[in-house]
Design a protein around this motif. Structure first.
Motif, PDB file in Angstrom:
ATOM      1  N   PHE A   5      -1.550   0.112   5.562  1.00 60.98           N
ATOM      2  CA  PHE A   5      -0.177   0.621   5.520  1.00 60.98           C
ATOM      3  C   PHE A   5       0.474   0.313   4.184  1.00 60.98           C
ATOM      4  CE2 PHE A   5       4.385  -0.354   6.219  1.00 60.98           C
ATOM      5  CZ  PHE A   5       4.828   0.905   6.569  1.00 60.98           C
ATOM      6  N   GLU A   6       0.273  -0.917   3.689  1.00 56.25           N
ATOM      7  CA  GLU A   6       0.853  -1.316   2.396  1.00 56.25           C
ATOM      8  C   GLU A   6       0.293  -0.441   1.271  1.00 56.25           C
ATOM      9  OE1 GLU A   6       3.072  -3.734   1.769  1.00 56.25           O
ATOM     10  OE2 GLU A   6       2.955  -5.227   3.365  1.00 56.25           O
ATOM     11  N   THR A  20       0.984   3.909  -2.635  1.00 55.41           N
ATOM     12  CA  THR A  20       0.517   5.194  -3.184  1.00 55.41           C
ATOM     13  C   THR A  20       1.608   6.248  -3.139  1.00 55.41           C
ATOM     14  OG1 THR A  20      -1.754   4.698  -2.449  1.00 55.41           O
ATOM     15  CG2 THR A  20      -1.215   7.001  -2.975  1.00 55.41           C
ATOM     16  N   SER A  21       2.377   6.264  -2.047  1.00 54.96           N
ATOM     17  CA  SER A  21       3.428   7.292  -1.867  1.00 54.96           C
ATOM     18  C   SER A  21       4.525   7.165  -2.907  1.00 54.96           C
ATOM     19  CB  SER A  21       4.019   7.211  -0.467  1.00 54.96           C
ATOM     20  OG  SER A  21       4.727   6.006  -0.292  1.00 54.96           O
ATOM     21  N   LYS A  22       4.700   5.968  -3.469  1.00 53.52           N
ATOM     22  CA  LYS A  22       5.767   5.758  -4.462  1.00 53.52           C
ATOM     23  C   LYS A  22       5.465   6.455  -5.785  1.00 53.52           C
ATOM     24  CE  LYS A  22       7.390   1.344  -2.586  1.00 53.52           C
ATOM     25  NZ  LYS A  22       7.557  -0.117  -2.819  1.00 53.52           N
TER      26      LYS A  22
END
Length: 335
Positions: A325-326, A331-333
């Protein structure tokens, strides 16, 4: 009609994930052929002397810090004397008078509510051998003898089986996060004893205490406590008296069963362990914890990612899942 509440305290024995035993150089022996992971110290051969496992001390300090305990930096050990076939020396090396940690506290979630329990003490000791009963024959495997243990004793701060079960589950997760134990209740790496009594709501004095030994799953802890509370209430309301005794939980009947009564306190004749002089814990083992602990991680997920406490708990209870999850969040940032 009188309403009764349960008064519950918990003792946890946690086996440490060291390479060798508490006072000998023998390897830990879970899953090994019987009586192969032992040496002269484990079976108490004449002339052998114990040597303290430094890594076990380091692990004990870590858990003491995580539980907010006062740490006694001068380690001292004692002998708990009793005769039983799983105890080759005739005594157990423990910390009766000067526990490693004391006067701590631990926060944990019960559902989405944050609770806190006072930690009375945390001390180091060695495990016993394991017995197997086959009819009239008892076989003994000494592989477990000398395995490093931490015993964590709470104050009687729990009032329900749900609270007690949530605490044990949270402590189990904590020792896994710290890397000091695998927390496997099914394998005996983490064992739980529950002390329970009842009293009328609003009364300060405790009732007569009963101990339920060796509970081996989170669900059984809650079931045993709920059964014992109702049993105590039934006995008291029918005019009877609770007997101080040790009981076990029978998984088949889902009831507790009497093992032995405790008419008087056992005299273990504790005295200072003469073969281990006092040891000053070095500063190198007393460095503050830097690892994020489970409760703090749950709170961060709730605050930073707007997750419910339930969802955050689900993620945190699975270390690999929370790490994944982390990575996804990081990655999404970038997009």
């Amino acid at each position: 009609m009188i309403n009764y509440e349960a008064v519950i305290g918990i003792e946890i024995h946690c086996e440490l994930k060291t390479e060798t035993k508490m006072f000998s150089g023998a390897p830990l022996g879970y899953g090994q052929p019987a009586n192969t992971a032992i040496n002269e110290i484990d079976i108490s051969m004449p002339g052998t002397l114990p040597q303290v496992n430094k890594t076990a001390v380091e692990y004990g300090v870590k858990l003491s810090q995580a539980l907010g305990c006062d740490i006694d930096t001068l380690m001292r050990f004692d002998r708990k004397n009793y005769f039983y076939s799983d105890l080759p020396k005739g005594y157990q090396i423990t910390q009766q008078f000067y526990p490693l940690g004391s006067h701590g506290s631990f926060e944990f979630f019960v559902g989405e509510e944050l609770k806190s329990v006072r930690i009375n003490r945390l001390h180091m000791e060695e495990d016993t051998a394991k017995q197997f009963h086959e009819g009239d024959i008892t076989r003994i495997d000494f592989n477990r003898a000398g395995t490093p243990l931490l015993e964590i004793v709470t104050e009687a701060d729990f009032r329900t089986g749900e609270e007690a079960a949530a605490y044990v589950d949270a402590l189990r997760l904590l020792v896994i996060y710290l890397g000091i134990s695998d927390g496997r209740m099914d394998e005996g790496s983490l064992r739980c004893d529950v002390n329970i009594s009842i009293r009328p709501e609003g009364q300060e004095a405790f009732g007569t205490k009963v101990e339920v030994k060796n509970l081996n799953s989170i669900s059984n802890i809650q079931k045993a406590i709920e059964f014992e509370k109702e049993r105590h209430i039934e006995v008291v309301t029918s005019g009877g008296a609770i007997v101080t005794e040790t009981r076990r939980f029978d998984e088949k009947t889902q009831e507790t069963v009497s093992m032995r009564t405790k008419e008087s306190a056992v005299d273990y004749r504790y005295f200072v362990e003469p073969n281990i002089p006092p040891i000053r814990i070095p500063e190198s083992l007393l460095q503050p914890l830097t690892k994020e602990l489970p409760v703090a991680k749950v709170q961060r997920y709730h605050k930073e990612y707007d997750l419910s406490y339930y969802d955050a708990n689900v993620l945190v209870k699975n270390i690999e899942l929370s790490e994944y999850f982390e990575k996804l969040v990081a990655t999404s940032k970038h997009y």
